[in-house]
Scaffold this motif. Structure first.
Motif: not given
Length: 169
Positions: A13-16, A19-22, A24-36, A38-43
């Motif tokens: 559950d990456f929405a918990s 996993y907030q620090p991860i 936030e680190a990925l939000l630096a590259n993109t602004e879409d929280k849902q996209q982050v 989805n990327n974590l689930v896909q990985m």
């Protein structure tokens, strides 16, 4: 080490908040929280599929190795059984060789109807000790006399019997 089946694992559950620090680190590259998310689930899914595939291949290889080992074991058992059977057959052949054989029966040979008399025990004993013995002891008359005198009859023998609680001869 126990090798557990990874196909039963559930996606994290990456929405918990854990996993907030991860995120936030990925939000630096993109602004879409849902996209982050989805990327974590896909990985995770990609890595999970790789682990499931590797586990399945390892299980398949272990099954093949187990089958091969069982074939080798069965071949060894068959070979040992063949050796034991060969040894048993060899022992049976050796036993047959040692078994006394009966001579063939010749129906053309006639059996004589004359019994050759033997000398007396006295003459045989003297002969065994290489003592002097007269030739008369080996004559047919003396051999017949020895045969007559050496046979015993029921009247010549004694036996113990019980008559009215008394032992008698």
């Amino acid at each position: 080490m126990v090798d557990l089946d990874p196909s039963n694992e559930v996606c994290l559950d990456f929405a918990s908040d854990f996993y907030q620090p991860i995120r936030e680190a990925l939000l630096a590259n993109t602004e879409d929280k849902q996209q982050v998310l989805n990327n974590l689930v896909q990985m995770w899914t990609t890595e999970h599929v790789q682990r499931v595939t590797a586990w399945t291949e390892r299980q398949h290889l272990e099954a093949l190795l187990a089958d091969k080992a069982e074939e080798v074991r069965l071949a060894q058992v068959r070979e040992a059984q063949c050796l034991a059977d060969d040894e048993t057959a060899r022992e049976r052949i050796e036993l047959e060789k040692k078994k006394p054989k009966m001579n063939d029966f010749n129906d053309k040979v006639k059996v004589g109807n004359i019994i050759i008399p033997c000398p007396s025990q006295y003459a045989i004993l003297k002969q065994n000790f290489f003592d002097f013995i007269e030739l008369w002891y080996f004559s047919p008359e003396e051999c017949r006399d020895a045969a007559k005198s050496s046979s015993s009859t029921m009247e010549d023998t004694f036996g113990i019997s019980k008559v009215d609680d008394i032992l008698t001869m």
